[in-house]
Write an enzyme that holds these catalytic residues in place. Sequence first.
Site, PDB file in Angstrom:
ATOM      1  N   TYR A 213     -12.499   6.440   1.062  1.00 51.95           N
ATOM      2  CA  TYR A 213     -13.076   6.106  -0.354  1.00 51.95           C
ATOM      3  C   TYR A 213     -12.214   5.674  -1.311  1.00 51.95           C
ATOM      4  O   TYR A 213     -12.198   4.613  -2.074  1.00 51.95           O
ATOM      5  CB  TYR A 213     -14.055   7.240  -0.759  1.00 51.95           C
ATOM      6  CG  TYR A 213     -14.488   7.071  -2.252  1.00 51.95           C
ATOM      7  CD1 TYR A 213     -15.538   6.286  -2.609  1.00 51.95           C
ATOM      8  CD2 TYR A 213     -13.935   8.094  -3.279  1.00 51.95           C
ATOM      9  CE1 TYR A 213     -16.157   6.113  -3.697  1.00 51.95           C
ATOM     10  CE2 TYR A 213     -14.327   7.624  -4.724  1.00 51.95           C
ATOM     11  CZ  TYR A 213     -15.558   6.862  -4.884  1.00 51.95           C
ATOM     12  OH  TYR A 213     -16.026   6.635  -5.971  1.00 51.95           O
TER      13      TYR A 213
ATOM     14  N   ASN B 229     -20.735  -2.224  -9.717  1.00 52.11           N
ATOM     15  CA  ASN B 229     -21.104  -0.714  -9.573  1.00 52.11           C
ATOM     16  C   ASN B 229     -21.419  -0.342  -8.325  1.00 52.11           C
ATOM     17  O   ASN B 229     -21.346   1.180  -8.101  1.00 52.11           O
ATOM     18  CB  ASN B 229     -22.115  -0.451 -10.804  1.00 52.11           C
ATOM     19  CG  ASN B 229     -22.911   0.876 -10.778  1.00 52.11           C
ATOM     20  OD1 ASN B 229     -22.333   1.932 -11.238  1.00 52.11           O
ATOM     21  ND2 ASN B 229     -24.106   1.258  -9.922  1.00 52.11           N
TER      22      ASN B 229
ATOM     23  N   LYS C 241     -10.835   2.395  -3.549  1.00 53.17           N
ATOM     24  CA  LYS C 241     -11.034   2.347  -4.899  1.00 53.17           C
ATOM     25  C   LYS C 241      -9.326   1.947  -5.470  1.00 53.17           C
ATOM     26  O   LYS C 241      -9.395   1.365  -6.429  1.00 53.17           O
ATOM     27  CB  LYS C 241     -11.255   3.804  -5.414  1.00 53.17           C
ATOM     28  CG  LYS C 241     -12.867   4.093  -5.280  1.00 53.17           C
ATOM     29  CD  LYS C 241     -13.532   2.968  -5.787  1.00 53.17           C
ATOM     30  CE  LYS C 241     -15.159   3.401  -6.116  1.00 53.17           C
ATOM     31  NZ  LYS C 241     -15.974   2.569  -6.677  1.00 53.17           N
TER      32      LYS C 241
ATOM     33  N   ASP D 127     -27.335  -6.953  -1.030  1.00 53.38           N
ATOM     34  CA  ASP D 127     -26.341  -5.891  -0.291  1.00 53.38           C
ATOM     35  C   ASP D 127     -25.269  -6.609  -0.565  1.00 53.38           C
ATOM     36  O   ASP D 127     -24.775  -7.622   0.019  1.00 53.38           O
ATOM     37  CB  ASP D 127     -26.955  -6.053   1.130  1.00 53.38           C
ATOM     38  CG  ASP D 127     -25.857  -4.811   1.961  1.00 53.38           C
ATOM     39  OD1 ASP D 127     -24.636  -4.617   1.347  1.00 53.38           O
ATOM     40  OD2 ASP D 127     -26.260  -4.349   3.036  1.00 53.38           O
TER      41      ASP D 127
ATOM     42  N   THR E  46     -24.836  11.943 -11.551  1.00 54.41           N
ATOM     43  CA  THR E  46     -25.369  11.180 -10.719  1.00 54.41           C
ATOM     44  C   THR E  46     -25.764  11.665  -9.223  1.00 54.41           C
ATOM     45  O   THR E  46     -25.380  12.991  -9.048  1.00 54.41           O
ATOM     46  CB  THR E  46     -24.783   9.760 -10.527  1.00 54.41           C
ATOM     47  OG1 THR E  46     -23.510   9.862  -9.792  1.00 54.41           O
ATOM     48  CG2 THR E  46     -24.383   9.118 -11.708  1.00 54.41           C
TER      49      THR E  46
ATOM     50  N   SER F 277     -14.569   1.792 -10.790  1.00 53.70           N
ATOM     51  CA  SER F 277     -13.622   2.434  -9.569  1.00 53.70           C
ATOM     52  C   SER F 277     -13.963   4.091  -9.909  1.00 53.70           C
ATOM     53  O   SER F 277     -14.941   4.474  -9.721  1.00 53.70           O
ATOM     54  CB  SER F 277     -12.266   1.964  -9.863  1.00 53.70           C
ATOM     55  OG  SER F 277     -11.685   2.549  -8.911  1.00 53.70           O
TER      56      SER F 277
ATOM     57  N   THR G  37     -29.450  -5.765  -9.651  1.00 43.23           N
ATOM     58  CA  THR G  37     -29.437  -6.094  -8.427  1.00 43.23           C
ATOM     59  C   THR G  37     -29.498  -4.771  -7.473  1.00 43.23           C
ATOM     60  O   THR G  37     -28.947  -3.681  -8.177  1.00 43.23           O
ATOM     61  CB  THR G  37     -28.115  -6.852  -7.836  1.00 43.23           C
ATOM     62  OG1 THR G  37     -27.090  -5.940  -7.795  1.00 43.23           O
ATOM     63  CG2 THR G  37     -27.829  -8.152  -8.802  1.00 43.23           C
TER      64      THR G  37
ATOM     65  N   LEU H  16     -25.341   5.598 -11.972  1.00 43.50           N
ATOM     66  CA  LEU H  16     -24.665   4.970 -13.232  1.00 43.50           C
ATOM     67  C   LEU H  16     -25.102   3.669 -13.526  1.00 43.50           C
ATOM     68  O   LEU H  16     -25.635   3.374 -14.547  1.00 43.50           O
ATOM     69  CB  LEU H  16     -23.263   5.049 -13.063  1.00 43.50           C
ATOM     70  CG  LEU H  16     -22.274   4.688 -14.164  1.00 43.50           C
ATOM     71  CD1 LEU H  16     -22.557   5.445 -15.524  1.00 43.50           C
ATOM     72  CD2 LEU H  16     -20.739   4.706 -13.958  1.00 43.50           C
TER      73      LEU H  16
END
Length: 297
Positions: free
Chosen positions: A148, A83, A152, A56, A183, A134, A32, A14
């Site tokens: 995960y 992102n 979020k 990073d 993605t 998110s 980045t 994305l």
Amino acid sequence: MTKVWFITGSSRGLGRSLAEAVLAHGDRVAATARNTEPLNNLLDKYPGQVLPLKLDVTVRNQVHKAVADAIAHFGRIDVLVNNAGVGITGAAEAFTDEQVRSQLDTNLYGPIEVTRAVVPHMRRQQSGRILQISSIGGRVAGAGLSMYQSAKFGLSGFSEALSKEVAPLGIRVTCVEPGGFRTDWAGASMTFAPSVEGYETTVDWMRGFFSGDFVPMGDPAKAAKAMIGLVDHPEPPVHLVLGSEAAGILKLADEARKAEFEKWMSVTLSTDHDDAVNFLDTAAGKALMNLKAIDKR
């Protein structure tokens, strides 16, 4: 007026779709990534518009250097897009300590640190937009995604609180909450913890779902277009759900939460002190409501 975007995780997925759409729109991008080589072709296609930066988000000194380099090169940052992120599936008890730390470092602590590095510049500008990428998993939890989704959910809470702090400064914050998009999130960006006996119908089912024939409904190019429109909107939402899958999941979850809330209301109210009054009628309650009114200006 062209804008300067600072996008993390812009080499693929994305983030890449968004970077390309923003550049095609005529804006400039500090793009980045941990590996900037995939960004080199953007330099030829959009000369003068893009600045690839190695970043990073889990390394604090890299975060502050990248932000400083972007400011030095472009003079400002108008839009921050956090992102960068990775997924992992497994039972909560099965994750290694390293896997737990990696999820929180990348998906929560990293975006927080990038935001904290950028906000002072936006505060001095008295303007800025922050998009936190998110997930619908930051609003609704599911088996197998505890680490995960912990990150979020945390990012969603941070973003909502931040939006109230910075609104009077001319800065708007939106937590973008996609469902499944086409993605590599469930592919190359997804890792798995070892299977544990007893979770066959929950966690293992989810693992099979992601590693099987799962075809997400969301189109990254359309998501990018929506986000470009979002930063130009005078009254952006604090939460923006993307995709019909995410909308359906959230609608069902909200209905279930409301029903549970109402079912247990008598217990909820039973814990007030005998001399307690309606909170919204107290000085503290009225002050809180005044803050909410300020948020909406």
